[in-house]
Design a protein around this motif. Sequence first.
Motif, PDB file in Angstrom:
ATOM      1  N   SER A  75       0.794  -1.147  -0.005  1.00 49.98           N
ATOM      2  CA  SER A  75      -0.085   0.190   0.172  1.00 49.98           C
ATOM      3  C   SER A  75       0.992   1.267   0.048  1.00 49.98           C
ATOM      4  O   SER A  75       2.133   1.253  -0.060  1.00 49.98           O
ATOM      5  N   GLY A  76       0.360   2.279   0.082  1.00 49.18           N
ATOM      6  CA  GLY A  76       1.172   3.579   0.251  1.00 49.18           C
ATOM      7  C   GLY A  76       0.300   4.786  -0.194  1.00 49.18           C
ATOM      8  O   GLY A  76      -0.768   4.826  -0.722  1.00 49.18           O
ATOM      9  N   THR A  77       0.757   6.056   0.179  1.00 49.22           N
ATOM     10  CA  THR A  77       0.181   7.251  -0.016  1.00 49.22           C
ATOM     11  C   THR A  77       1.200   8.470  -0.283  1.00 49.22           C
ATOM     12  O   THR A  77       2.443   8.345   0.507  1.00 49.22           O
ATOM     13  N   VAL A  78       1.000   9.034  -1.150  1.00 49.24           N
ATOM     14  CA  VAL A  78       2.128  10.321  -1.563  1.00 49.24           C
ATOM     15  C   VAL A  78       1.147  11.482  -1.645  1.00 49.24           C
ATOM     16  O   VAL A  78       0.046  11.479  -2.482  1.00 49.24           O
ATOM     17  N   LEU A  79       1.591  12.695  -1.095  1.00 43.29           N
ATOM     18  CA  LEU A  79       0.882  13.739  -1.125  1.00 43.29           C
ATOM     19  C   LEU A  79       1.877  14.903  -1.969  1.00 43.29           C
ATOM     20  O   LEU A  79       2.982  15.046  -1.550  1.00 43.29           O
ATOM     21  N   PHE A  80       1.377  15.269  -3.180  1.00 41.45           N
ATOM     22  CA  PHE A  80       2.149  16.131  -3.732  1.00 41.45           C
ATOM     23  C   PHE A  80       1.332  17.614  -3.650  1.00 41.45           C
ATOM     24  O   PHE A  80       0.323  17.503  -3.532  1.00 41.45           O
ATOM     25  N   ARG A  81       2.082  18.726  -3.614  1.00 47.18           N
ATOM     26  CA  ARG A  81       1.556  19.984  -3.591  1.00 47.18           C
ATOM     27  C   ARG A  81       2.189  20.832  -4.658  1.00 47.18           C
ATOM     28  O   ARG A  81       3.266  20.775  -5.108  1.00 47.18           O
ATOM     29  N   LEU A  82       1.295  21.431  -5.337  1.00 48.66           N
ATOM     30  CA  LEU A  82       1.438  22.473  -6.330  1.00 48.66           C
ATOM     31  C   LEU A  82       0.856  23.696  -5.962  1.00 48.66           C
ATOM     32  O   LEU A  82      -0.126  24.120  -6.080  1.00 48.66           O
ATOM     33  N   GLY A  83       1.789  24.535  -5.196  1.00 50.32           N
ATOM     34  CA  GLY A  83       1.308  25.596  -4.589  1.00 50.32           C
ATOM     35  C   GLY A  83       0.425  25.394  -3.481  1.00 50.32           C
ATOM     36  O   GLY A  83       0.621  24.424  -2.643  1.00 50.32           O
ATOM     37  N   PRO A  84      -0.655  26.036  -3.478  1.00 50.29           N
ATOM     38  CA  PRO A  84      -1.749  25.322  -2.447  1.00 50.29           C
ATOM     39  C   PRO A  84      -2.758  24.335  -2.736  1.00 50.29           C
ATOM     40  O   PRO A  84      -3.267  23.965  -2.189  1.00 50.29           O
ATOM     41  N   ARG A  86      -3.499  20.517  -3.429  1.00 47.08           N
ATOM     42  CA  ARG A  86      -3.184  19.250  -2.931  1.00 47.08           C
ATOM     43  C   ARG A  86      -3.591  17.968  -3.829  1.00 47.08           C
ATOM     44  O   ARG A  86      -4.750  18.061  -4.414  1.00 47.08           O
ATOM     45  N   TYR A  87      -2.540  17.282  -4.184  1.00 44.24           N
ATOM     46  CA  TYR A  87      -2.812  16.059  -5.138  1.00 44.24           C
ATOM     47  C   TYR A  87      -2.329  14.809  -4.295  1.00 44.24           C
ATOM     48  O   TYR A  87      -1.120  14.556  -4.186  1.00 44.24           O
ATOM     49  N   LEU A  88      -3.172  14.104  -4.149  1.00 43.96           N
ATOM     50  CA  LEU A  88      -3.124  12.867  -3.220  1.00 43.96           C
ATOM     51  C   LEU A  88      -3.360  11.825  -3.854  1.00 43.96           C
ATOM     52  O   LEU A  88      -4.174  11.539  -4.469  1.00 43.96           O
ATOM     53  N   VAL A  89      -2.333  10.625  -4.015  1.00 43.17           N
ATOM     54  CA  VAL A  89      -2.562   9.312  -4.512  1.00 43.17           C
ATOM     55  C   VAL A  89      -2.298   8.509  -3.449  1.00 43.17           C
ATOM     56  O   VAL A  89      -1.342   8.279  -2.599  1.00 43.17           O
ATOM     57  N   SER A  90      -3.303   7.514  -3.312  1.00 48.14           N
ATOM     58  CA  SER A  90      -3.269   6.578  -2.024  1.00 48.14           C
ATOM     59  C   SER A  90      -3.602   5.025  -2.906  1.00 48.14           C
ATOM     60  O   SER A  90      -4.431   4.879  -3.773  1.00 48.14           O
ATOM     61  N   VAL A  91      -2.903   4.262  -2.343  1.00 53.98           N
ATOM     62  CA  VAL A  91      -3.069   2.703  -2.879  1.00 53.98           C
ATOM     63  C   VAL A  91      -3.270   1.783  -1.702  1.00 53.98           C
ATOM     64  O   VAL A  91      -2.620   1.869  -0.709  1.00 53.98           O
ATOM     65  N   GLN A  92      -4.294   0.816  -1.757  1.00 54.17           N
ATOM     66  CA  GLN A  92      -4.552  -0.053  -0.783  1.00 54.17           C
ATOM     67  C   GLN A  92      -4.721  -1.510  -1.335  1.00 54.17           C
ATOM     68  O   GLN A  92      -5.476  -1.536  -2.623  1.00 54.17           O
ATOM     69  N   ALA A 155      -6.880  -0.716  -4.933  1.00 50.95           N
ATOM     70  CA  ALA A 155      -7.561   0.246  -5.145  1.00 50.95           C
ATOM     71  C   ALA A 155      -6.795   1.476  -5.195  1.00 50.95           C
ATOM     72  O   ALA A 155      -5.892   1.805  -4.320  1.00 50.95           O
ATOM     73  N   ILE A 156      -6.610   2.205  -6.366  1.00 52.65           N
ATOM     74  CA  ILE A 156      -5.779   3.410  -6.355  1.00 52.65           C
ATOM     75  C   ILE A 156      -6.844   4.676  -6.206  1.00 52.65           C
ATOM     76  O   ILE A 156      -7.842   4.745  -7.194  1.00 52.65           O
ATOM     77  N   GLU A 157      -6.658   5.788  -5.259  1.00 54.79           N
ATOM     78  CA  GLU A 157      -7.632   6.605  -5.177  1.00 54.79           C
ATOM     79  C   GLU A 157      -6.740   8.052  -5.460  1.00 54.79           C
ATOM     80  O   GLU A 157      -5.702   8.112  -5.062  1.00 54.79           O
ATOM     81  N   VAL A 158      -7.384   8.727  -6.336  1.00 51.68           N
ATOM     82  CA  VAL A 158      -6.482  10.303  -6.469  1.00 51.68           C
ATOM     83  C   VAL A 158      -7.630  11.329  -6.187  1.00 51.68           C
ATOM     84  O   VAL A 158      -8.633  11.199  -6.453  1.00 51.68           O
ATOM     85  N   THR A 159      -7.016  11.967  -5.218  1.00 52.27           N
ATOM     86  CA  THR A 159      -8.039  13.220  -4.887  1.00 52.27           C
ATOM     87  C   THR A 159      -7.022  14.575  -5.106  1.00 52.27           C
ATOM     88  O   THR A 159      -5.981  14.480  -4.735  1.00 52.27           O
ATOM     89  N   VAL A 160      -7.766  15.400  -5.486  1.00 50.37           N
ATOM     90  CA  VAL A 160      -7.262  16.818  -5.970  1.00 50.37           C
ATOM     91  C   VAL A 160      -7.741  17.919  -5.173  1.00 50.37           C
ATOM     92  O   VAL A 160      -8.958  17.987  -5.204  1.00 50.37           O
TER      93      VAL A 160
END
Length: 189
Positions: A75-84, A86-92, A155-160
């Motif tokens: 599994s894993g999670t990464v949070l990228f920031r492009l200025g303000p 948030r671009y989060l990708v999560s794998v479970q 499951a790969i979830e992307v939230t922006v």
Amino acid sequence: MGGVTRSQRTNLLGAVALVAALSGLAFGLPALNHALPADRAVPTDRPYAIGGGVTVVPPPGARIDVTETRPANDSGTVLFRLGPVRYLVSVQPYHGTLPTAVARLRQRITGTSGYQVTGTELTVATASGLTGLQGGYSGPGRGGRYAVFVTAGRAIEVTVSGDDLDLGRTLPVIDASTGTLTFVPERSR
């Protein structure tokens, strides 16, 4: 009454040294942790391993938030920031259907006070052949987009999320990054 013995003096010095070392750890490490920036530059010219065999090429200008990033084997999670933004990708690990995985994410979004899912969901695909569903949401002063992909027990979830003006500027590069999501099965790694 006698004076302090050499043994007692040695024990006292040892105890004082131990208290000083523990104080340094208790107060020094958190202070050092707060002094370091939470976000770090990340190479945007090669795939970043999120975890569970999933990689993504970060968008140009992205910085990684190390406080929210947790890579692991399955599994894993990464949070990228492009200025303000948030671009989060999560794998479970996940063994259900895509519609059920999307419903779970929508429920988490709408479970936050003031947030609601907006518009219709659209099919989305990555260059590596992952297919999923994508939709939008809004909340107090923020808007966002989500996407969910299900493949090979993951499951790969992307939230922006961000304000409308910042999202409008960054969504094209985030969409391009999301399009690079790749899953490599364990036996192929």
